[in-house]
Design a protein around this motif. Structure first.
Motif, PDB file in Angstrom:
ATOM      1  N   PRO A   4       0.976  -1.244  -0.164  1.00 54.41           N
ATOM      2  CA  PRO A   4      -0.064  -0.033  -0.035  1.00 54.41           C
ATOM      3  C   PRO A   4       0.686   1.127   0.088  1.00 54.41           C
ATOM      4  O   PRO A   4       0.540   2.304  -0.522  1.00 54.41           O
ATOM      5  N   LEU A   8       0.582   4.168  -2.712  1.00 53.01           N
ATOM      6  CA  LEU A   8       0.337   5.595  -2.328  1.00 53.01           C
ATOM      7  C   LEU A   8       1.414   6.677  -2.794  1.00 53.01           C
ATOM      8  O   LEU A   8       1.038   7.557  -3.454  1.00 53.01           O
ATOM      9  N   ILE A 288      -6.102   6.458   0.135  1.00 48.63           N
ATOM     10  CA  ILE A 288      -6.453   5.472   1.024  1.00 48.63           C
ATOM     11  C   ILE A 288      -7.747   4.771   0.541  1.00 48.63           C
ATOM     12  O   ILE A 288      -8.259   3.905   0.466  1.00 48.63           O
ATOM     13  N   GLU A 289      -8.677   6.092   0.438  1.00 47.41           N
ATOM     14  CA  GLU A 289     -10.243   5.944   0.217  1.00 47.41           C
ATOM     15  C   GLU A 289     -10.225   5.042  -1.078  1.00 47.41           C
ATOM     16  O   GLU A 289     -11.030   4.198  -1.216  1.00 47.41           O
ATOM     17  N   GLU A 291      -8.083   3.421  -2.966  1.00 46.39           N
ATOM     18  CA  GLU A 291      -7.387   2.378  -3.106  1.00 46.39           C
ATOM     19  C   GLU A 291      -8.225   1.341  -2.220  1.00 46.39           C
ATOM     20  O   GLU A 291      -8.446   0.288  -2.969  1.00 46.39           O
ATOM     21  N   THR A 292      -8.741   1.745  -1.087  1.00 48.21           N
ATOM     22  CA  THR A 292      -9.737   0.597  -0.400  1.00 48.21           C
ATOM     23  C   THR A 292     -11.009   0.343  -1.385  1.00 48.21           C
ATOM     24  O   THR A 292     -11.491  -0.975  -1.487  1.00 48.21           O
ATOM     25  N   SER A 310      -8.382  -4.350   5.131  1.00 48.17           N
ATOM     26  CA  SER A 310      -7.699  -3.949   3.835  1.00 48.17           C
ATOM     27  C   SER A 310      -6.356  -3.880   3.936  1.00 48.17           C
ATOM     28  O   SER A 310      -5.549  -3.985   4.808  1.00 48.17           O
ATOM     29  N   THR A 312      -4.729  -1.526   3.115  1.00 46.86           N
ATOM     30  CA  THR A 312      -4.425  -0.217   3.585  1.00 46.86           C
ATOM     31  C   THR A 312      -4.382  -0.198   5.149  1.00 46.86           C
ATOM     32  O   THR A 312      -4.414   0.769   5.669  1.00 46.86           O
ATOM     33  N   PHE A 327     -12.140   6.037   7.602  1.00 48.93           N
ATOM     34  CA  PHE A 327     -10.856   6.509   7.696  1.00 48.93           C
ATOM     35  C   PHE A 327     -10.770   7.879   8.611  1.00 48.93           C
ATOM     36  O   PHE A 327     -11.750   8.465   8.815  1.00 48.93           O
ATOM     37  N   ASP A 344       2.989  13.001   1.735  1.00 48.22           N
ATOM     38  CA  ASP A 344       2.110  12.007   1.513  1.00 48.22           C
ATOM     39  C   ASP A 344       2.161  11.753  -0.195  1.00 48.22           C
ATOM     40  O   ASP A 344       1.870  10.844  -0.765  1.00 48.22           O
TER      41      ASP A 344
END
Length: 367
Positions: A4, A8, A288-289, A291-292, A310, A312, A327, A344
């Motif tokens: 992950p 990212l 993250i959102e 990808e999940t 997940s 993540t 999240f 990030d």
């Protein structure tokens, strides 16, 4: 498969590609995913339905990030993309089109969460699972979003701290049709109503638009002298920009603006924060959102059960009877821009430190 964290980090490059492509791809039309289309029989077709394009995050971040994650997880999967332009009826038609086109999974960020139950039922009636993305829909198979009441609390806490124990504030909320907006508003009121500040006027912006925010704030300035407004709660960065435009248009200099909140960590908001024109924003790590959501959608498209945790690192939970991934939001101020959105890879320093903002970046230690 990469980790992950590796994915990212790689998304920074995807953002540039996605942003550059906005002028080439209409927000109103369906289009195939970033993998150029695959063998939908073996990989499945995933329909991504987003609510509007006035908030920059959807076209610039959610869409390209989701497509990139799906392409990495499933080379044979195809993404069909739709944007409703804040039109509930149009989104319902888009869902029907997606199902007719053979979608095996629907990822739906509804224009009207409360009114989207029928869309969920339509999809489920054809044995197509629905992931409620970013906004809750009763009866969806899965839901993922940020802790939205906490977002409102964080915004209000930052505003109260900046304003002090007393003072008049204006309050600009999101669209009444958006379930997230109600949660932001509830979280903010839980702080503001027990503080010493006074909400002089409050507004529920029907489409979240900066233009409405600017006009409403301008209208309030016919009732109140700018010096009588000690702070502004703006539920997102687009509205914060409209507030700044209204106040500066009324003759308030940039260095005399009251504290103004925001959300979404738009690049313009980060620039305003560094320049002292906006107090803070809420950074919701959209990678993250997205990808999940891609991970869950791909699993469903392939006939598998999504993992309870997940890749993540987000554990499944229950939100109003729907299996959910929730999240954590992050407050961004001038003090932590480098440690959040830049660290990030959400933005680079070059994205932020343009033109007139170069000096502000230098002062904040960003180069």
């Amino acid at each position: 498969m990469s980790t992950p964290l590796h994915r990212l980090a790689a998304f920074g490059a995807v953002l540039a590609i996605g942003t550059a492509g906005l002028t080439a791809c209409g927000a109103n039309d369906a289009e195939s995913g970033s993998d150029g289309g695959g063998d939908s029989a073996s990989g499945g077709t995933i329909a991504l339905l987003l609510p509007e394009s006035k908030t920059t995050r959807y076209e610039a971040f959610d869409k390209p990030l989701f497509e990139a994650a799906v392409a990495e997880l499933c080379s044979d999967c195809e993404v069909d993309y739709y944007n409703a332009d804040q039109d509930e009826a149009k989104q319902a038609q888009q869902l029907t089109s997606a199902l007719t086109a053979g979608a095996s999974v629907v990822v739906l960020d509804p224009v009207n969460g409360a009114g989207a139950t029928g869309m969920v039922q339509e999809a489920q009636g054809q044995d197509v699972p629905v992931i409620a993305y970013d906004r809750f829909i009763d009866g969806a198979d899965y839901y993922m979003s940020f802790d939205n009441e906490t977002v409102g609390q964080m915004q209000a806490e930052a505003l109260v701290e900046a304003v002090g124990d007393t003072g008049n504030i204006l309050m600009l909320n999101g669209a009444p049709s958006d379930p997230n907006a109600a949660q932001f508003k509830a979280g903010a009121h839980s702080v503001l109503d027990s503080s010493g500040v006074t909400i002089a006027e409050e507004y529920d912006n029907p489409d979240w638009s900066p233009e409405n925010a600017q006009q409403w704030t301008t209208d309030q300035l016919s009732k109140y002298d700018p010096s009588d407004i000690q702070g502004v709660y703006a539920a997102n960065d687009g509205q914060a920009g409209g507030v700044v435009a209204a106040l500066t248009g009324a003759g308030v200099s940039s260095d005399e603006l009251p504290p103004i909140t925001g959300q979404d960590a738009e690049v313009a908001a980060i620039q305003r924060i560094l320049a002292g024109e906006q107090e803070m924003t809420i950074y919701k790590p959209i990678p993250i959102e997205a990808e999940t959501a891609a991970e869950v959608a791909v699993a469903l498209a392939q006939g598998e059960e999504p993992a309870s945790t997940s890749e993540t690192g987000i554990e499944q939970s229950d939100y109003e009877g729907v299996t959910s991934y929730i999240f954590d939001p992050i407050v961004v101020t001038a003090d932590n821009v480098a440690d959040t959105v830049i660290a990030d890879g959400f933005y680079s320093a070059a994205d932020i430190c343009t033109g007139d903002y170069a000096a502000a970046c230098s002062e904040a230690g960003i180069s």
